[in-house]
Design a protein around this motif. Sequence first.
Motif, PDB file in Angstrom:
ATOM      1  N   ASN A   1       3.216  -1.653  -6.518  1.00 49.76           N
ATOM      2  CA  ASN A   1       1.953  -1.257  -5.891  1.00 49.76           C
ATOM      3  C   ASN A   1       0.853  -1.078  -6.920  1.00 49.76           C
ATOM      4  OD1 ASN A   1       2.243  -1.015  -2.953  1.00 49.76           O
ATOM      5  ND2 ASN A   1       3.813   0.495  -3.413  1.00 49.76           N
TER       6      ASN A   1
ATOM      7  N   CYS B   1       6.826 -15.235  -2.595  1.00 49.95           N
ATOM      8  CA  CYS B   1       5.480 -15.277  -3.153  1.00 49.95           C
ATOM      9  C   CYS B   1       4.986 -16.729  -3.113  1.00 49.95           C
ATOM     10  CB  CYS B   1       5.467 -14.747  -4.583  1.00 49.95           C
ATOM     11  SG  CYS B   1       3.819 -14.652  -5.316  1.00 49.95           S
TER      12      CYS B   1
ATOM     13  N   GLU C   1       0.001 -15.046  -1.394  1.00 52.99           N
ATOM     14  CA  GLU C   1       0.672 -14.423  -0.254  1.00 52.99           C
ATOM     15  C   GLU C   1       2.013 -13.868  -0.728  1.00 52.99           C
ATOM     16  OE1 GLU C   1       0.935 -17.239   2.910  1.00 52.99           O
ATOM     17  OE2 GLU C   1      -1.197 -17.799   2.776  1.00 52.99           O
TER      18      GLU C   1
ATOM     19  N   SER D   1       5.179 -11.181  -0.056  1.00 53.91           N
ATOM     20  CA  SER D   1       5.881 -10.461   1.010  1.00 53.91           C
ATOM     21  C   SER D   1       7.182  -9.884   0.462  1.00 53.91           C
ATOM     22  CB  SER D   1       6.172 -11.394   2.184  1.00 53.91           C
ATOM     23  OG  SER D   1       6.980 -10.755   3.147  1.00 53.91           O
TER      24      SER D   1
ATOM     25  N   CYS E   1      -2.818 -11.057  -0.825  1.00 51.09           N
ATOM     26  CA  CYS E   1      -2.369 -10.631   0.498  1.00 51.09           C
ATOM     27  C   CYS E   1      -0.935 -10.119   0.368  1.00 51.09           C
ATOM     28  CB  CYS E   1      -2.430 -11.782   1.487  1.00 51.09           C
ATOM     29  SG  CYS E   1      -4.088 -12.477   1.686  1.00 51.09           S
ATOM     30  N   CYS E   2      -0.800  -8.819   0.396  1.00 50.77           N
ATOM     31  CA  CYS E   2       0.502  -8.198   0.104  1.00 50.77           C
ATOM     32  C   CYS E   2       1.059  -7.512   1.346  1.00 50.77           C
ATOM     33  CB  CYS E   2       0.340  -7.190  -1.025  1.00 50.77           C
ATOM     34  SG  CYS E   2       1.885  -6.438  -1.567  1.00 50.77           S
ATOM     35  N   HIS E   3       2.302  -7.832   1.686  1.00 45.63           N
ATOM     36  CA  HIS E   3       2.987  -7.208   2.830  1.00 45.63           C
ATOM     37  C   HIS E   3       4.292  -6.596   2.331  1.00 45.63           C
ATOM     38  CE1 HIS E   3       4.678  -6.479   6.753  1.00 45.63           C
ATOM     39  NE2 HIS E   3       5.714  -7.273   6.485  1.00 45.63           N
ATOM     40  N   LEU E   4       4.378  -5.263   2.416  1.00 45.20           N
ATOM     41  CA  LEU E   4       5.576  -4.548   1.986  1.00 45.20           C
ATOM     42  C   LEU E   4       6.157  -3.811   3.182  1.00 45.20           C
ATOM     43  CD1 LEU E   4       4.314  -2.978  -1.376  1.00 45.20           C
ATOM     44  CD2 LEU E   4       5.469  -5.164  -1.029  1.00 45.20           C
ATOM     45  N   ALA E   5       7.409  -4.058   3.476  1.00 45.57           N
ATOM     46  CA  ALA E   5       8.079  -3.387   4.595  1.00 45.57           C
ATOM     47  C   ALA E   5       9.538  -3.171   4.216  1.00 45.57           C
ATOM     48  CB  ALA E   5       7.965  -4.217   5.875  1.00 45.57           C
TER      49      ALA E   5
ATOM     50  N   VAL F   1      10.300  -7.706   2.191  1.00 43.61           N
ATOM     51  CA  VAL F   1      10.859  -7.130   3.414  1.00 43.61           C
ATOM     52  C   VAL F   1      12.301  -6.720   3.148  1.00 43.61           C
ATOM     53  CG1 VAL F   1      11.400  -7.523   5.842  1.00 43.61           C
ATOM     54  CG2 VAL F   1       9.359  -8.564   4.849  1.00 43.61           C
TER      55      VAL F   1
END
Length: 343
Positions: free
Chosen positions: A221, A289, A275, A277, A237-241, A279
């Motif tokens: 982060n 990535c 992009e 991600s 564009c960052c997606h963290l789950a 998960v």
Amino acid sequence: MRNLTELAYYHLFIFLFMLAAVWSANMVWSKAAIPFVQIVIIALLYMLYSYAIAVLLLGHWKGNARQKLLIVGLYTFVSLTVIPVIDALIYKLLPAVGIRFSRHAQSANLHRFYFNIISGYLVANLLALTVFLKYRTVLLKKENDALNTDLLQFRERALGMQYTSHFLTTIFLSNFGKMLIDEKPKDKRTKRDIIQFLAYLLEIEQSGRLNSIDDELDQLNCFVRLLQGYYGERAICCHLAVEGTAYPAIPTGILFFPLENCLKHGLISSDYPVEFSLVGDATEINLSCKNYWAPKHDTVRSETGFSLLKAKLNQLKYRNSLEILQEEATFIVRIKLNFFEVK
């Protein structure tokens, strides 16, 4: 605790100031001399209310949303009780120890009595705000000086390093890396992120070093914020789950490696966003990535630059996979960590 003590020292000057002000007003305007002990009590009341309000302001400034809401409630309570508290003090508590502000058991002019209390309370608020603003300026300067000192130390350490690895060479020889070393950001958040990230880079190449998922996500982060600060928020564009699962420790640097690789091969901008991600579920983590690429050669040789990542993955006893794809104008890295499948 240290902040409260320092605020108390500031309010010693408030006490002396109000003592001198009330005594001077008594000498110039009062028809009947006010006993010195009463002047001391008045100055003490100004100091105590000012100190309490200044502490609440400090807590509101530094607190989280829940603490701020609690502090607003406390301030409302103090404000609503100031009249009954002063009334009880003057007409019940102090007379019990022989200190009388009035010959009567109750003020003959309640409206004026209440007006004097409220105006005095407003003065205490003004004193508290003045002290708080002054103290906050001092605190901000101390924090900023400390951050600048730490920032200088980590930059000197970084400059003294030998950039022989793929990780460090890519970071420091890019324009992004020059920003980390050469520029001095004005906001504290960016300074803290740079300090944290530079310290983290010093750990990455230590052979066999493992970190918890939470620590690695924190560093990730931090890196994302720095990239977004440099390239623009829409450029990353960052997606963290990731579920709150007790994952095994992972080698340092694995999560941010694909982003770091974009610095060498990628076109990074709002028109060509990266992009990213990550998960995770109860058993595994999937990282991907995708970035637009502009390499120096027609193809990207996976054995160059990815050797350190592969070496780190080889340390793991659980099953994992690394996939590197080149699709026309895009470059994709996918990493899967199957924590509960033994190799």
